[in-house]
Design a protein around this motif. Sequence first.
Motif, PDB file in Angstrom:
ATOM      1  N   MET A 174      -1.603  66.487 136.468  1.00 16.97           N
ATOM      2  CA  MET A 174      -1.809  66.884 137.839  1.00 16.97           C
ATOM      3  C   MET A 174      -2.726  65.862 138.496  1.00 16.97           C
ATOM      4  O   MET A 174      -3.617  65.316 137.858  1.00 16.97           O
ATOM      5  CB  MET A 174      -2.422  68.296 137.832  1.00 16.97           C
ATOM      6  N   THR A 175      -2.488  65.603 139.758  1.00 13.83           N
ATOM      7  CA  THR A 175      -3.346  64.674 140.489  1.00 13.83           C
ATOM      8  C   THR A 175      -4.140  65.440 141.538  1.00 13.83           C
ATOM      9  O   THR A 175      -3.844  66.589 141.845  1.00 13.83           O
ATOM     10  CB  THR A 175      -2.544  63.560 141.189  1.00 13.83           C
ATOM     11  N   LEU A 176      -5.126  64.781 142.100  1.00 13.73           N
ATOM     12  CA  LEU A 176      -5.969  65.383 143.123  1.00 13.73           C
ATOM     13  C   LEU A 176      -5.141  65.804 144.337  1.00 13.73           C
ATOM     14  O   LEU A 176      -5.458  66.782 145.008  1.00 13.73           O
ATOM     15  CB  LEU A 176      -7.061  64.389 143.525  1.00 13.73           C
ATOM     16  N   ALA A 177      -4.045  65.110 144.605  1.00 16.54           N
ATOM     17  CA  ALA A 177      -3.178  65.439 145.743  1.00 16.54           C
ATOM     18  C   ALA A 177      -2.506  66.798 145.587  1.00 16.54           C
ATOM     19  O   ALA A 177      -2.046  67.379 146.567  1.00 16.54           O
ATOM     20  CB  ALA A 177      -2.126  64.353 145.925  1.00 16.54           C
ATOM     21  N   ASP A 178      -2.456  67.334 144.370  1.00 16.38           N
ATOM     22  CA  ASP A 178      -1.811  68.627 144.109  1.00 16.38           C
ATOM     23  C   ASP A 178      -2.710  69.816 144.431  1.00 16.38           C
ATOM     24  O   ASP A 178      -2.248  70.955 144.409  1.00 16.38           O
ATOM     25  CB  ASP A 178      -1.374  68.717 142.643  1.00 16.38           C
ATOM     26  N   LEU A 179      -3.983  69.571 144.693  1.00 13.73           N
ATOM     27  CA  LEU A 179      -4.927  70.659 144.935  1.00 13.73           C
ATOM     28  C   LEU A 179      -5.019  71.009 146.408  1.00 13.73           C
ATOM     29  O   LEU A 179      -4.653  70.222 147.274  1.00 13.73           O
ATOM     30  CB  LEU A 179      -6.309  70.277 144.402  1.00 13.73           C
ATOM     31  N   LYS A 180      -5.537  72.210 146.664  1.00 20.17           N
ATOM     32  CA  LYS A 180      -5.707  72.689 148.033  1.00 20.17           C
ATOM     33  C   LYS A 180      -7.185  72.820 148.353  1.00 20.17           C
ATOM     34  O   LYS A 180      -8.035  72.797 147.457  1.00 20.17           O
ATOM     35  CB  LYS A 180      -5.027  74.046 148.179  1.00 20.17           C
ATOM     36  N   ALA A 181      -7.489  72.994 149.631  1.00 20.09           N
ATOM     37  CA  ALA A 181      -8.877  73.150 150.076  1.00 20.09           C
ATOM     38  C   ALA A 181      -9.538  74.317 149.345  1.00 20.09           C
ATOM     39  O   ALA A 181      -8.931  75.370 149.150  1.00 20.09           O
ATOM     40  CB  ALA A 181      -8.916  73.386 151.586  1.00 20.09           C
ATOM     41  N   GLY A 182     -10.772  74.088 148.906  1.00 26.44           N
ATOM     42  CA  GLY A 182     -11.546  75.105 148.205  1.00 26.44           C
ATOM     43  C   GLY A 182     -11.441  75.040 146.695  1.00 26.44           C
ATOM     44  O   GLY A 182     -12.214  75.678 145.995  1.00 26.44           O
ATOM     45  N   GLU A 183     -10.498  74.269 146.171  1.00 30.03           N
ATOM     46  CA  GLU A 183     -10.330  74.200 144.720  1.00 30.03           C
ATOM     47  C   GLU A 183     -11.301  73.196 144.103  1.00 30.03           C
ATOM     48  O   GLU A 183     -11.707  72.225 144.737  1.00 30.03           O
ATOM     49  CB  GLU A 183      -8.892  73.841 144.365  1.00 30.03           C
ATOM     50  N   LEU A 184     -11.650  73.457 142.846  1.00 23.49           N
ATOM     51  CA  LEU A 184     -12.570  72.624 142.087  1.00 23.49           C
ATOM     52  C   LEU A 184     -11.788  71.870 141.021  1.00 23.49           C
ATOM     53  O   LEU A 184     -10.802  72.382 140.487  1.00 23.49           O
ATOM     54  CB  LEU A 184     -13.626  73.499 141.416  1.00 23.49           C
ATOM     55  N   ALA A 185     -12.241  70.653 140.694  1.00 24.23           N
ATOM     56  CA  ALA A 185     -11.535  69.846 139.706  1.00 24.23           C
ATOM     57  C   ALA A 185     -12.495  68.908 138.989  1.00 24.23           C
ATOM     58  O   ALA A 185     -13.608  68.664 139.446  1.00 24.23           O
ATOM     59  CB  ALA A 185     -10.440  69.036 140.380  1.00 24.23           C
ATOM     60  N   GLU A 186     -12.031  68.407 137.864  1.00 25.69           N
ATOM     61  CA  GLU A 186     -12.756  67.388 137.099  1.00 25.69           C
ATOM     62  C   GLU A 186     -11.816  66.213 136.898  1.00 25.69           C
ATOM     63  O   GLU A 186     -10.652  66.392 136.526  1.00 25.69           O
ATOM     64  CB  GLU A 186     -13.191  67.946 135.748  1.00 25.69           C
ATOM     65  N   ILE A 187     -12.310  65.004 137.115  1.00 28.39           N
ATOM     66  CA  ILE A 187     -11.489  63.802 136.962  1.00 28.39           C
ATOM     67  C   ILE A 187     -11.250  63.544 135.483  1.00 28.39           C
ATOM     68  O   ILE A 187     -12.190  63.488 134.689  1.00 28.39           O
ATOM     69  CB  ILE A 187     -12.161  62.587 137.631  1.00 28.39           C
ATOM     70  N   THR A 188      -9.967  63.367 135.119  1.00 28.32           N
ATOM     71  CA  THR A 188      -9.607  63.093 133.733  1.00 28.32           C
ATOM     72  C   THR A 188      -9.099  61.671 133.535  1.00 28.32           C
ATOM     73  O   THR A 188      -8.948  61.229 132.407  1.00 28.32           O
ATOM     74  CB  THR A 188      -8.527  64.078 133.241  1.00 28.32           C
ATOM     75  N   GLY A 189      -8.816  60.957 134.622  1.00 27.37           N
ATOM     76  CA  GLY A 189      -8.337  59.583 134.509  1.00 27.37           C
ATOM     77  C   GLY A 189      -7.620  59.146 135.762  1.00 27.37           C
ATOM     78  O   GLY A 189      -7.736  59.776 136.813  1.00 27.37           O
ATOM     79  N   TYR A 190      -6.852  58.066 135.629  1.00 24.02           N
ATOM     80  CA  TYR A 190      -6.105  57.488 136.743  1.00 24.02           C
ATOM     81  C   TYR A 190      -4.691  57.186 136.294  1.00 24.02           C
ATOM     82  O   TYR A 190      -4.460  56.902 135.122  1.00 24.02           O
ATOM     83  CB  TYR A 190      -6.772  56.196 137.223  1.00 24.02           C
ATOM     84  N   THR A 191      -3.745  57.220 137.229  1.00 26.55           N
ATOM     85  CA  THR A 191      -2.374  56.862 136.889  1.00 26.55           C
ATOM     86  C   THR A 191      -2.304  55.356 136.621  1.00 26.55           C
ATOM     87  O   THR A 191      -3.172  54.602 137.044  1.00 26.55           O
ATOM     88  CB  THR A 191      -1.399  57.227 138.028  1.00 26.55           C
ATOM     89  N   LEU A 192      -1.269  54.934 135.918  1.00 27.57           N
ATOM     90  CA  LEU A 192      -1.107  53.521 135.605  1.00 27.57           C
ATOM     91  C   LEU A 192      -0.804  52.732 136.870  1.00 27.57           C
ATOM     92  O   LEU A 192      -0.207  53.245 137.811  1.00 27.57           O
ATOM     93  CB  LEU A 192       0.014  53.327 134.593  1.00 27.57           C
TER      94      LEU A 192
END
Length: 81
Positions: free
Chosen positions: A1-19
């Motif tokens: 999943m990428t950051l673009a898949d999230l909606k306002a108010g959601e929390l996330a942790e960075i796991t890496g970057y696409t190639l």
Amino acid sequence: MTLADLKAGELAEITGYTLGNAAYRAKLLALGLTHGVQLKILNVAPLGDPFEIAVRGYHLSLRKAEVGVIKVKRLEKKDIV
């Protein structure tokens, strides 16, 4: 999943970057978006561009193309450190 898949108010942790996208990756790393950093989506513009996020104590606006290269895992409030 990428950051673009999230909606306002959601929390996330960075796991890496696409190639590829080395230019974006270098810019994002310089802004402090490194592996393991937790962030919150504050707002997404009506047409999906830009995203406003809270990370490391500041607010950052990123284009949809930039958030599309950031791999994340969705967090619940109980997971926040």
